[in-house]
Write an enzyme that holds these catalytic residues in place. Structure first.
Site, PDB file in Angstrom:
ATOM      1  N   LYS A 118       0.821  -1.221   0.000  1.00 47.75           N
ATOM      2  CA  LYS A 118       0.000   0.000   0.000  1.00 47.75           C
ATOM      3  C   LYS A 118       0.850   1.264   0.000  1.00 47.75           C
ATOM      4  CE  LYS A 118      -4.417  -1.605   1.597  1.00 47.75           C
ATOM      5  NZ  LYS A 118      -5.604  -1.390   2.390  1.00 47.75           N
ATOM      6  N   LYS A 201      -4.575  -8.899  -6.176  1.00 51.89           N
ATOM      7  CA  LYS A 201      -5.886  -9.263  -5.650  1.00 51.89           C
ATOM      8  C   LYS A 201      -6.919  -8.196  -6.002  1.00 51.89           C
ATOM      9  CE  LYS A 201      -6.546  -7.475  -0.984  1.00 51.89           C
ATOM     10  NZ  LYS A 201      -7.880  -6.895  -1.230  1.00 51.89           N
ATOM     11  N   LYS A 204     -10.856  -2.931  -3.121  1.00 51.61           N
ATOM     12  CA  LYS A 204     -11.681  -1.719  -3.153  1.00 51.61           C
ATOM     13  C   LYS A 204     -10.877  -0.527  -3.620  1.00 51.61           C
ATOM     14  CE  LYS A 204     -14.040  -2.646   1.060  1.00 51.61           C
ATOM     15  NZ  LYS A 204     -12.920  -2.860   1.962  1.00 51.61           N
TER      16      LYS A 204
HETATM   17  P1  ATP Z   1      -8.606  -2.066   0.510  1.00 48.09           P
HETATM   18  O1  ATP Z   1      -8.117  -2.151  -0.900  1.00 48.09           O
HETATM   19  O2  ATP Z   1      -9.065  -0.688   0.896  1.00 48.09           O
HETATM   20  O3  ATP Z   1      -7.661  -2.688   1.521  1.00 48.09           O
HETATM   21  P2  ATP Z   1     -10.041  -4.528   0.359  1.00 48.09           P
HETATM   22  O4  ATP Z   1     -10.694  -4.796  -0.927  1.00 48.09           O
HETATM   23  O5  ATP Z   1      -8.718  -5.204   0.605  1.00 48.09           O
HETATM   24  O6  ATP Z   1      -9.936  -2.957   0.547  1.00 48.09           O
HETATM   25  P3  ATP Z   1     -10.816  -4.893   3.102  1.00 48.09           P
HETATM   26  O7  ATP Z   1     -11.870  -4.067   3.717  1.00 48.09           O
HETATM   27  O8  ATP Z   1      -9.391  -4.531   3.386  1.00 48.09           O
HETATM   28  O9  ATP Z   1     -11.056  -4.933   1.525  1.00 48.09           O
HETATM   29  O10 ATP Z   1     -11.030  -6.428   3.502  1.00 48.09           O
HETATM   30  C1  ATP Z   1     -12.265  -6.922   4.031  1.00 48.09           C
HETATM   31  C2  ATP Z   1     -12.241  -8.442   4.032  1.00 48.09           C
HETATM   32  O11 ATP Z   1     -12.287  -8.935   2.680  1.00 48.09           O
HETATM   33  C3  ATP Z   1     -10.964  -9.056   4.639  1.00 48.09           C
HETATM   34  O12 ATP Z   1     -11.324 -10.219   5.361  1.00 48.09           O
HETATM   35  C4  ATP Z   1     -10.133  -9.433   3.440  1.00 48.09           C
HETATM   36  O13 ATP Z   1      -9.240 -10.511   3.695  1.00 48.09           O
HETATM   37  C5  ATP Z   1     -11.212  -9.837   2.448  1.00 48.09           C
HETATM   38  N1  ATP Z   1     -10.756  -9.621   1.067  1.00 48.09           N
HETATM   39  C6  ATP Z   1     -10.354  -8.441   0.533  1.00 48.09           C
HETATM   40  N2  ATP Z   1     -10.038  -8.601  -0.757  1.00 48.09           N
HETATM   41  C7  ATP Z   1     -10.229  -9.925  -1.036  1.00 48.09           C
HETATM   42  C8  ATP Z   1     -10.061 -10.719  -2.217  1.00 48.09           C
HETATM   43  N3  ATP Z   1      -9.630 -10.157  -3.352  1.00 48.09           N
HETATM   44  N4  ATP Z   1     -10.351 -12.035  -2.157  1.00 48.09           N
HETATM   45  C9  ATP Z   1     -10.795 -12.610  -1.004  1.00 48.09           C
HETATM   46  N5  ATP Z   1     -10.972 -11.908   0.146  1.00 48.09           N
HETATM   47  C10 ATP Z   1     -10.694 -10.584   0.129  1.00 48.09           C
HETATM   48 MG    MG Z   2      -7.605  -4.703   2.348  1.00 44.83          MG
END
Ligand code: ATP
Ligand code: MG
Length: 342
Positions: A118, A201, A204
């Site tokens: 990040k 991955k 968001k």
């Molecule tokens: P950011 O990019 O802001 O970190 P994010 O998409 O990683 O957002 P989070 O809010 O950080 O989402 O994660 C929420 C939950 O979703 C966590 O348990 C994380 O492990 C899971 N998660 C996030 N992205 C994935 C993915 N691509 N596949 C499976 N699980 C995910």
């Molecule tokens: Mg995340």
């Protein structure tokens, strides 16, 4: 020392840092719903204090927090069965995080790959909060004495750090106070990849909206994103081994398997030999069938904002009945003068 028995308790959360997406749903939310109403007490959080580790527009943050709550409920979390909270409304999270900042070691934090990803090339310009994030996450979990944490695969390293913090605290103060939490990483899609790049991955915070399927996307948008998803020119294999070194193909098959509650082998027995031109519309139909009802319910709930706010207020009251005594005991263990009123 006798082993303390902890109440089986689940804690997990997501950041209001953008749109809830298919990775969040398959990697996390769906498992949260499964654990609700089982032998566990379940607590699910909108972690707004984590979201501000990178700058968020205030109006968008407030909107995203409410929308996340709507997403939780629309996906099947029930505010009666689970405690739903907004992190900043339960101040003990941040208070315990400070204590854990004093337990975690710099060397531990410097190994965290999420910070490296990040912060990118300009780590000197990242916020101190982004660096300290895993200590706050440990506090989120341990302020409930949570025993199980269902997450996606990307959070594995942070959960190992949470265990290290609990063990070091217990050791440093000669207590058996914090549980050593179990990660729960389950399902056919524990790491959903970006639709544009099979090595990243789905996130968001990815600037490309085409990289992810948002829980609020309509049927046309979902179909278009899947049609444009990066793939290779080969047909689908009939066995899982044939997906080795084909990350984009593997990702779409994993998503199909997770959405249809089948194993990868079962899916490939059905679609092996098909070209992506045929498989992608099948995947799009399945994704729309599963996600459209959730999107409709989210939209309905977003028209009832006072109800969402009421659920969060009630959630924070229920949460604080757990967190306030645990923080008080923590302060007692580390030698703070007890407050007059408890
Ligand atoms: P950011 O990019 O802001 O970190 P994010 O998409 O990683 O957002 P989070 O809010 O950080 O989402 O994660 C929420 C939950 O979703 C966590 O348990 C994380 O492990 C899971 N998660 C996030 N992205 C994935 C993915 N691509 N596949 C499976 N699980 C995910
Ligand atoms: Mg995340």
């Amino acid at each position: 020392m006798t082993e303390t028995t902890f109440t089986p308790r689940v804690f997990s959360g997501a950041q209001p840092s953008g749109n809830l997406h298919l990775g969040n749903y398959l990697g996390a939310l769906r498992n949260w719903v499964r654990m609700q109403g089982s032998e566990f007490e379940t607590i699910y959080c909108m972690v707004d204090l984590h979201a501000i580790t990178v700058w968020q527009d205030p109006a968008e943050l407030r909107h995203a927090t409410r929308e996340l709550c709507a997403g939780y409920i629309a996906s099947g979390l029930d505010p009666e069965k689970s405690i739903l909270i907004n992190q900043s409304q339960v101040p003990e999270h941040a208070q315990l995080a400070w204590v854990f900042n004093c337990i975690a070691r710099m060397g531990w934090m410097q190994r965290m790959t999420q910070f490296k990803d990040k912060a990118g090339k300009n780590a000197q310009n990242a916020s101190l909060g982004l660096f300290a994030y895993p200590a706050l996450m440990a506090a989120d979990i341990l302020v409930y004495h949570a025993t199980h944490v269902p997450v996606g695969e990307d959070q594995k390293q942070h959960l190992e750090l949470t265990r290290d913090i609990a063990i070091k605290f217990n050791h440093d103060y000669g207590v058996d106070f914090f549980p050593v939490t179990e990660p729960v990483i389950e399902g056919a899609a524990t790491r959903v990849m970006s639709l544009r790049d099979g090595s990243k991955k789905m996130s968001k915070s990815d600037p490309s909206d085409a990289s992810r399927i948002n829980m609020t996307d309509d049927a046309d948008t979902i179909a278009k994103k899947i049609r444009k998803a990066k793939t290779d020119p080969d047909a689908l294999p009939s066995e899982a081994k044939g997906l080795d070194d084909r990350p984009e193909a593997r990702n779409l098959v994993d998503i199909y398997a997770a959405l249809s509650d089948q194993s990868v082998d079962q899916v490939l027995a059905e679609v092996g030999g098909k070209q992506f031109g045929e498989f992608k519309p099948m995947l799009a139909d399945l994704a729309v069938a599963k996600l459209a009802p959730i999107a409709t319910e989210m939209a309905r709930l977003m028209n009832e904002q006072t109800e969402i706010d009421r659920i969060l207020t009630r959630g924070s009251e229920r949460a604080r009945a757990i967190t306030a005594p645990i923080l008080r005991q923590t302060y007692d263990i580390i030698g703070m003068v007890p407050p007059v009123t408890l």
